[in-house]
Design an enzyme around this catalytic site. Structure first.
Site, PDB file in Angstrom:
ATOM      1  CG  ASP A 211     -79.131 -62.660  -2.777  1.00 40.59           C
ATOM      2  OD1 ASP A 211     -78.385 -63.626  -2.944  1.00 40.59           O
ATOM      3  OD2 ASP A 211     -80.066 -62.630  -1.945  1.00 40.59           O
ATOM      4  CG  ASN A 219     -87.146 -73.244  -4.226  1.00 39.74           C
ATOM      5  OD1 ASN A 219     -87.746 -73.614  -5.225  1.00 39.74           O
ATOM      6  ND2 ASN A 219     -85.846 -73.047  -4.219  1.00 39.74           N
ATOM      7  CG  ASP A 228     -85.929 -75.234 -11.039  1.00 31.30           C
ATOM      8  OD1 ASP A 228     -85.155 -74.716 -10.205  1.00 31.30           O
ATOM      9  OD2 ASP A 228     -85.962 -76.457 -11.276  1.00 31.30           O
ATOM     10  CG  ASP A 254     -80.948 -66.662  -4.257  1.00 34.25           C
ATOM     11  OD1 ASP A 254     -79.730 -66.841  -4.091  1.00 34.25           O
ATOM     12  OD2 ASP A 254     -81.700 -66.219  -3.371  1.00 34.25           O
TER      13      ASP A 254
END
Length: 347
Positions: A211, A219, A228, A254
């Site tokens: 994770d 982001n 991305d 993620d």
């Protein structure tokens, strides 16, 4: 003509590929024309090359399979340009042809093999070093053979296209579109296979959940494109550290999943349970460190270099008996959550 048509009909019933069809056709064509060489060509008009795909030679004159020649210098092109199907005066008509002169061709017959839309796929031909009289009936049969071959070639091309399309669809169905890694479905399928294999071999299974801590902040701060790019970069780093028997995929968001074979599970380990000692436990710990290190480092994103402290990685060694993929992933996810909480406490 009836025996020939009966033989052709039988070949059509039994042939499943162009190879199974064309061999009998070339033999029939040789018997009908009385010529030493019969052959099927394919043509690449762009580069201007003609290839002999199949050939049958029964005399001294040999036209080898696999031969490639410039299209412009072929008798096939000359006969097409002049609208002539056959001639026993090759040296008179095309005395400047090096190929005809070298092979000693005196009689020649060919018909174009065309697709349904009229495109030129190749030619069906016969050649002889002897003067042979070609009847109109023979020319009609040659055109019939060429049309049948064209249908088979188009069918073969269509089947190839369908197979490639199906392969692409299957690949897309099992791949994550962003990272190109196996997706959730592919991971579950492979994990089920790996668990079954481990039962047969008596080995453990290593499952790891990764994770990416702080992904939301990346982001929010740098934009979704940077997010991305970050996921793709992490995927590449993790993938580069895999061994041949290991698999990494993206579960979504993620979160990534690792699966791979582990050492033999120790006697006394409970079926379907975590293995917390011995070689499997040591292998899980080493893998946890390896995956964590692979995610850690500097990432160039959106014109900035981000120093990333690594993701939370939970790896478990499992005894495969009585275990399903969903349960195995749940155990690894729980271990990842323990690691995540510990990282927060020490942050």
């Amino acid at each position: 003509m009836d025996p020939i048509l009966s033989q052709l009909s039988l070949s059509l019933k039994t042939a499943r590929t162009i190879d199974q069809l064309i061999r009998p056709v070339l033999e029939m064509l040789g018997n009908i024309t009385g010529m030493e060489s019969t052959y099927l060509t394919s043509i690449e008009l762009g580069p201007g090359v003609q290839h002999v795909r199949y050939a049958r030679n029964s005399g001294d004159m040999q036209i080898p399979e696999g031969l490639s020649v410039p299209w412009e210098d072929t008798l096939c092109k000359r006969s097409l340009d002049m609208g002539i199907l056959s001639t026993d005066q090759v040296s008179t008509l095309w005395g400047d042809s090096d190929a005809a002169r070298q092979l000693g061709i005196k009689t020649y017959i060919s018909a174009p093999v065309r697709s349904g839309d009229g495109g030129l796929l190749g030619t069906l031909c016969a050649a002889s070093a002897r003067s042979v009289t070609i009847s109109g009936e023979t020319e009609t049969l040659l055109q019939l053979f060429a049309n049948i071959v064209a249908n088979f070639i188009e069918r073969e091309m269509l089947l190839d296209e369908l197979q490639h399309a199906n392969a692409r669809l299957a690949a897309h169905a099992l791949a994550d579109p962003l990272t190109g890694l196996p997706n959730r479905r592919a991971l579950f399928d492979e994990l089920e296979r790996l668990l079954a294999q481990a039962v047969r071999t008596g080995s453990s299974v290593l499952v790891g959940v990764i994770d990416l801590d702080g992904f939301k902040q990346i982001n929010d701060r740098h934009g979704h494109q940077a997010g991305d790019d970050f996921l793709q970069a992490v995927a590449q780093r993790l993938q580069s550290g895999l061994r041949a028997t290991e698999m990494l995929g993206r579960m979504g968001g993620d979160e990534f999943l690792f699966i791979g074979p582990g050492p033999a599970w120790p006697k006394g380990a409970l079926p379907g349970a975590l293995i917390t000692e011995g070689e499997p436990a040591s292998a899980a710990h080493a893998l946890q460190q390896r995956l964590s290190a692979l995610t850690t480092g500097d990432y160039p994103l959106a014109g900035h270099r981000i120093a990333y402290g690594g993701g939370s990685v939970g790896v478990v060694a499992l005894a495969p008996f009585g275990l399903h993929s969903a349960d195995a992933i749940h155990l690894a996810d729980s271990e990842m959550y323990v690691v995540k909480q510990a990282r927060k406490r020490h942050a």
